[in-house]
Enzyme design. Structure first.
Site, short mmCIF file in Angstrom:
data_model
loop_
_atom_site.label_atom_id
_atom_site.label_comp_id
_atom_site.label_asym_id
_atom_site.label_seq_id
_atom_site.Cartn_x
_atom_site.Cartn_y
_atom_site.Cartn_z
N ARG A 192 0.86 -1.15 0.00
CA ARG A 192 0.00 0.00 0.00
C ARG A 192 0.92 1.22 0.00
O ARG A 192 2.00 1.19 0.58
CB ARG A 192 -0.89 0.06 1.27
CG ARG A 192 -2.03 -0.94 1.27
CD ARG A 192 -3.11 -0.54 0.28
NE ARG A 192 -4.25 -1.47 0.27
CZ ARG A 192 -4.33 -2.53 -0.53
NH1 ARG A 192 -3.36 -2.81 -1.37
NH2 ARG A 192 -5.39 -3.30 -0.48
N HIS A 218 -1.92 0.43 -9.72
CA HIS A 218 -2.42 -0.69 -8.93
C HIS A 218 -2.81 -1.86 -9.83
O HIS A 218 -3.95 -2.34 -9.80
CB HIS A 218 -3.59 -0.26 -8.04
CG HIS A 218 -3.70 -1.06 -6.78
ND1 HIS A 218 -4.11 -0.53 -5.58
CD2 HIS A 218 -3.45 -2.36 -6.53
CE1 HIS A 218 -4.10 -1.48 -4.65
NE2 HIS A 218 -3.71 -2.59 -5.20
N GLU A 226 -4.22 7.33 -4.38
CA GLU A 226 -4.20 6.59 -5.63
C GLU A 226 -5.41 7.06 -6.44
O GLU A 226 -6.54 6.81 -6.01
CB GLU A 226 -4.33 5.09 -5.34
CG GLU A 226 -3.27 4.22 -6.00
CD GLU A 226 -3.25 2.83 -5.40
OE1 GLU A 226 -2.39 2.55 -4.55
OE2 GLU A 226 -4.15 2.02 -5.78
#
Lengths: 317, 328
Positions: free
Chosen positions: A236, A284, A265
């Site tokens: 993360r 991601h 993000e």
């Protein structure tokens, strides 16, 4: 409207940027009556009692007290993927709602993403596409040392892959793995993270985000790393101190970084990280393959059905 | 000028885009008197007798009859890397000059490049990078969905040392491995990587999710992968070429990629190299092209020069050359 006999499953949306993939809808409709957040909000009175389960896709819909209070028949929340840091687990449990994640589908695909980033960064693949006339000497992967921080199922699968590249494998974890597991991949345990950071050519961060791992890799850790080393983060964004990373990359404290995760993000378009040549950032990609995403939904369906039928939930948290 | 007692080694240039890497100069100067092509051309009369060896870096200097005729004391040409398709082996041999390549340094790094390209293409890493770093790019998840690498089938065309190292790496990704080669590998070698031999290339093409081309360029492998071969591939398959550009029919590839005959391609080699900036291949979204990254790491390139030095010294001392290449 209907709703008939199938239990109601609340999802954020179908299709679009972060919605349930169209290819998964048939599977979900086989077992559930699908309700999108839009439909729910337009017809709360009618829909609220129907919802027995929620399927989170990329952390949406957002689970808060207000939503939980408005769903009296909610029994289970199933997460797509394995990270649960976006959920207030205690809050959800206080409503008597069960939670499950999807660990099995995730580990291989995420390990593949980690290796893809390691190789792309080491061999300067992205730069090679952008600047073909420049001198693009990369660093060797075969025979190099990879330090894996977090040796859960994803970290272990990375070790299996790294071994085939004849890499020397170090790892740091809250608990040590069994000896046979270490030997199977030729991994050496580093009780102290410093030891791993000082030796690794590639530092691969594969931990869950918890209060203990928040900014786990900061200025101090980066300064312990070799100036020729590469940092790869597939955990993360918040596990890495992003401001310290910018400084480290700009001043040559470390050679390069490859990040599949950031905070936020996505990053704002004017963020310095987006401008540095020695950084690869991917949106991601984690488990974003046709096969893995479908397996995640299959796992979620299994967890939800178990919860609704009062059976043990395979991946309960 | 000097030249003293060390044998003269001719190189194209030092530094610059395709010159000998600065970091290698000390090693070369330890054993040889370095002469660049510029110095040679400026002072042919004096230099021509001094040159006993040539070290080719990225195929330069170009070896032709004229050059060979002007170097009466030339004994050996050492190649950086393993491909020899840029050399007229028979011509060189006709002058009594020996040739050597550098196979040992090359195989792992090239295998790593092949895997890097396979993973980058499958997981749409470059497209993802552009989405993550470009202003105002809205995209839906479905647009960036990649294909699974773990458990997929890779078909390796050319199972020499590079191909075999790819198989070793692919095995760790739990891939199903097929291979096609002029000759079959020993059973233990196949079993060690779990590879299945496909005597007919068609069988490999029909089953593979990833087709990895790892052959030398010869008259037999020229346009080995053409329209027919691509049409045998699955529409969901990816073609990865780390051999030489001419092994793939580039025009057929453009068509195949544009019409969905295959899903995507990743090329570390093209013809020419580099491609003209307006070439269609550079515009297709489902292609990754890298500038012959092959063995371009600090460590591998240095090992190549070390290997070349060893080959040259052996030749100059009349000893067996470790990696001699004979005209076939």
């Amino acid at each position: 409207m209907g709703g008939g006999e199938l239990p109601g499953l609340l999802v954020n949306e179908i299709g679009g940027i972060h919605g349930i993939l169209h290819g998964h809808v048939a599977l979900l409709k086989k077992h559930f009556y699908l309700i999108t957040m839009k439909e729910f909000l337009e017809n709360r009175k009618h829909m609220s009692k129907k919802v027995q389960a929620i399927y989170l896709w990329w952390h949406k819909p957002i689970i808060n007290r207000e939503l939980l209070q408005s769903l009296p028949n909610l029994k289970v929340i199933a997460n797509s993927g394995v990270g649960m840091d976006h959920l207030d687990l205690k809050l959800v449990a206080s409503f008597g709602v069960k939670m499950a994640n999807a660990p099995y589908a995730v580990s291989s695909s995420t390990a593949d993403t980690g290796m893809a980033l390691l190789l792309a960064s080491a061999r300067r693949l992205v730069e090679g596409m952008e600047y073909s006339e420049a001198d693009l000497l990369g660093v060797e992967v075969t025979g190099a040392t990879v330090g894996i921080i977090g040796m859960g199922s994803i970290g272990y699968k990375i070790a299996l892959r790294a071994k085939a590249f004849e890499m020397n494998i170090l790892y740091h974890n809250r608990t040590r793995r069994k000896e046979q597991e270490e030997q199977a991949v030729g991994a050496t345990y580093c009780e102290k993270i410093d030891s791993l950071l000082q030796q690794a050519d590639f530092v691969m961060v594969v931990v869950s985000l918890t209060p203990q791992t928040h900014k786990l890799i900061g200025k101090r850790e980066m300064e312990l790393m070799k100036p020729t080393a590469t940092l790869i983060n597939i955990s993360r964004g918040a596990v890495v101190d992003q401001e310290a990373l910018v400084t480290a990359l700009q001043t040559g404290v470390i050679r390069a970084a490859a990040l599949d995760v950031t905070y936020p993000e996505p990053l704002p378009r004017d963020h310095t990280l987006l401008k540095l040549k020695n950084v690869i950032i991917t949106p991601h990609l984690g488990i974003k393959t046709d096969k893995a995403t479908y397996m995640v939904t299959e796992e979620a369906v299994e967890n939800i059905l178990a919860a609704l039928n009062g059976l043990p939930i395979p991946s309960e948290l």
